[in-house]
Every structure is written in C-alpha cells, then in structure tokens.
Design a protein around this motif. Structure first.
Motif, PDB file in Angstrom:
ATOM      1  N   ALA A 181       0.672  -1.582   0.111  1.00  0.00           N
ATOM      2  CA  ALA A 181       0.367  -0.090  -0.265  1.00  0.00           C
ATOM      3  C   ALA A 181       0.723   1.221  -0.220  1.00  0.00           C
ATOM      4  CB  ALA A 181      -0.566  -0.197   1.285  1.00  0.00           C
ATOM      5  N   LEU A 182       1.817   1.446   0.971  1.00  0.00           N
ATOM      6  CA  LEU A 182       2.929   2.523   0.766  1.00  0.00           C
ATOM      7  C   LEU A 182       3.358   2.719  -0.723  1.00  0.00           C
ATOM      8  CD1 LEU A 182       4.052   2.261   4.252  1.00  0.00           C
ATOM      9  CD2 LEU A 182       2.813   4.020   3.420  1.00  0.00           C
ATOM     10  N   GLN A 183       3.651   1.453  -1.095  1.00  0.00           N
ATOM     11  CA  GLN A 183       4.083   1.683  -2.080  1.00  0.00           C
ATOM     12  C   GLN A 183       3.780   1.910  -3.587  1.00  0.00           C
ATOM     13  OE1 GLN A 183       8.027   0.214  -3.467  1.00  0.00           O
ATOM     14  NE2 GLN A 183       7.891   0.473  -5.613  1.00  0.00           N
ATOM     15  N   ALA A 184       2.311   2.391  -3.444  1.00  0.00           N
ATOM     16  CA  ALA A 184       2.021   2.082  -4.366  1.00  0.00           C
ATOM     17  C   ALA A 184       0.828   3.805  -3.759  1.00  0.00           C
ATOM     18  CB  ALA A 184       0.016   1.177  -4.094  1.00  0.00           C
ATOM     19  N   ALA A 195      -2.206  11.228  -1.389  1.00  0.00           N
ATOM     20  CA  ALA A 195      -2.244   9.614  -0.222  1.00  0.00           C
ATOM     21  C   ALA A 195      -4.003   9.728  -0.110  1.00  0.00           C
ATOM     22  CB  ALA A 195      -1.273   9.618   0.476  1.00  0.00           C
ATOM     23  N   GLU A 196      -4.961  10.747   0.314  1.00  0.00           N
ATOM     24  CA  GLU A 196      -6.345  10.069   0.593  1.00  0.00           C
ATOM     25  C   GLU A 196      -6.450   9.248  -0.474  1.00  0.00           C
ATOM     26  OE1 GLU A 196      -8.233  12.460   4.213  1.00  0.00           O
ATOM     27  OE2 GLU A 196      -6.990  13.951   3.838  1.00  0.00           O
ATOM     28  N   GLU A 197      -6.967  11.158  -1.249  1.00  0.00           N
ATOM     29  CA  GLU A 197      -7.473  10.650  -3.279  1.00  0.00           C
ATOM     30  C   GLU A 197      -7.143   8.874  -3.201  1.00  0.00           C
ATOM     31  OE1 GLU A 197      -8.099  11.991  -7.292  1.00  0.00           O
ATOM     32  OE2 GLU A 197      -7.069  13.149  -5.962  1.00  0.00           O
ATOM     33  N   PHE A 198      -6.117   8.846  -3.172  1.00  0.00           N
ATOM     34  CA  PHE A 198      -5.360   6.767  -3.869  1.00  0.00           C
ATOM     35  C   PHE A 198      -6.076   6.159  -2.460  1.00  0.00           C
ATOM     36  CE2 PHE A 198      -2.402   4.083  -4.308  1.00  0.00           C
ATOM     37  CZ  PHE A 198      -3.065   3.378  -5.797  1.00  0.00           C
ATOM     38  N   ALA A 199      -6.607   6.959  -1.662  1.00  0.00           N
ATOM     39  CA  ALA A 199      -6.460   5.274  -0.616  1.00  0.00           C
ATOM     40  C   ALA A 199      -8.359   4.999  -1.389  1.00  0.00           C
ATOM     41  CB  ALA A 199      -6.420   5.836   0.303  1.00  0.00           C
TER      42      ALA A 199
END
Length: 286
Positions: A181-184, A195-199
């Motif tokens: 998840a962190l790599q992505a 990051a929030e949007e991608f999550a």
C-alpha cells in the motif's frame, strides 16, 4: 471473583488490566517502572511492589512484557510461587520461545497457555479484537470467560508454539499488505495524487484482491496451480511496475523481489502456473 496478576503495564498490558477491572475481576498489577498507567488505580487495581507480591494470591497470572528475555527474567525467580497456578503469556514471541517457556512451566508444575494478540491496544475489549491461545487446553477452558474480556478467544491447539506461529504469520501478511500500500501511495503521490484520494481507489481494490487468497491457499494445499493468471505473463507485467517506480524515485525492492520469485518459477518450467506456485520459491519443498 477471579484473582488476576497482571505483569507488565505497557501500552498493551495496561489495556489488558483495564478490561479485567471493568469486568469485575480483582487485579494486582506490577510494572518495572512504578506508577505506570495511573488510570488503573481509580478502577480498583492493587499496586504490587514486586512480581512476587503481585502473584501471591492470584489464580491467573497474565504476562505482557517487551520480549521473551524480559519475561524469563521476571518469571524465573517466581517458579516456586507459580506452582499450581495458570500462567498466560501474552508477550509477543516466536514459536520456539513459546515451547521453551512451556517446558519451563511444566518442569515447575505451572499450567501454561501461550497467546498471540491480534489487536492494537485501543482494540482490546472491542468486538474486532482476537486473541489466539495454545497450550494447556484445560487451563484455557477454565479461564475462557475471563480471557474473553480481552477479545474473542480462539484456542488453536495443544502445541504451545502454535498461537505464536499463527500470530507472526498473520502479522507477516499485514506487513506485506502495508508495504504494498505504501509503495502504491508513493507512486501515486509522485503523479500529484494525494494519499487520501488514492486510498479511496486502493482500499476497494485490495478488498477485491483479498478475495483471491482462499483460491491461492487451495492451490498450495492441493499442488494444483493452474487456472489463474500465468506467471509467464505476470513476470512481464511487473516490468512496467518496476519502471514506473524507478521513474517516480520509489524504491523497487518489493517489486523486484516478487519478480525474482516469478522468474525462478518460470525458469524452472512453471510459467503456465499461477501465483500459488511461488510458495516453492518462498519456502522450497524439501
């Protein structure tokens, strides 16, 4: 009323003590640093100056310390006083450490239950908390209702190392999930996506992919690796993931490691097989 001794009042131990006090148990607490977790005093905890004082009147002794060495250092001098009591060790450790502790307990007529806590401290006593137990089945059953205050209790076998094994295996899966998840997220942020949007995209995708795990597990157990996306195709697809990571300045260790496993399987003639075949590289068949 069950009389409990709680040895260790770190972030996890203090929560374990809290739920027992709130559940009506009599709890004597000890910590190497005196005065830790002062909120327990208002709940009725009895402060013990030494581990010996804490366990003197206890029916059940629960240990949650920093590591196996710390646990042995505290328990070794208590061997005679622990005789006939139930010891539940919730210190995180390895299967070998749990089995060694069980042998020590047996040598001193102590009923031993080893545990693995599948929860963060704030989850203790909440619906999603799970605690795995192994070892003395009769001792576990005797104290099941008390242990249930920590979280859903699941006894996984008489082998005292089994709870630790499953605990660490589950945490290993979690580490892989978070690393991916962190790599992505790092790749997405390089492209200007917060990051929030991608999550919002990542979480449903990971939920969907988690649904494939039972089929992969079945392929490992049955040694039938056909039917999924072939390794020969996936090893090539990873080239793009690795190149995009490099372009974004993101570490590629996670991806190159997985591609290396895939290549080893393809080179061994298993290019038509699916992901389950990677088990033979991760842990070679003896």
């Amino acid at each position: 009323m069950t009389r409990i001794a709680m040895l260790g009042l770190g972030a996890m131990g203090s929560e374990l003590a809290r739920v027992q006090l709130e559940g009506g148990a009599s709890v004597a607490v000890w910590n190497r640093t005196p005065g830790k977790a002062p909120s327990l005093d208002a709940l009725g905890a009895t402060r013990a100056a030494t581990p010996d004082d804490a366990i003197r009147d206890a029916d059940l002794v629960v240990v949650c310390l920093s590591n196996d060495d710390a646990t042995r250092a505290v328990l070794d001098p208590l061997a005679t006083r622990l005789r006939g009591k139930t010891l539940v060790n919730l210190t995180n450790g390895t299967p070998a450490q749990a089995r060694r502790m069980a042998r020590w307990a047996s040598d001193h007529d102590v009923r031993y239950v080893d545990g693995g806590i599948m929860a963060t401290p704030e989850m203790i006593g909440a619906p999603h908390a799970l605690v795995l137990y192994a070892g003395d089945a009769a001792a576990f059953e005797q104290h099941r209702d008390v242990l249930a205050r920590f979280g859903a209790p699941r006894f996984v076998g008489d082998d005292p190392g089994r709870a630790a094994l499953l605990d660490l295996a589950l945490l290993t899966g979690m580490c892989g999930l978070f690393a991916g998840a962190l790599q992505a997220i790092a790749m997405a942020r390089h492209g200007g996506v917060a990051a929030e949007e991608f999550a919002g995209l990542l979480v449903p995708w990971l939920h969907a992919m988690n649904g494939l795990v039972p089929a992969i597990a079945t392929s490992v157990d049955t040694r039938r690796f056909e039917g999924g996306s072939s390794l020969a195709m996936q090893v090539l697809a990873l080239d793009n993931l690795i190149e995009a990571s490099r372009e974004s300045g993101t570490d590629t260790t996670l991806l190159t490691t997985m591609q290396g496993w895939m290549r080893a399987c393809v080179d061994a003639g298993h290019g038509a097989d699916d992901l389950g075949r990677l088990i033979d590289v991760i842990r070679p068949v003896s």
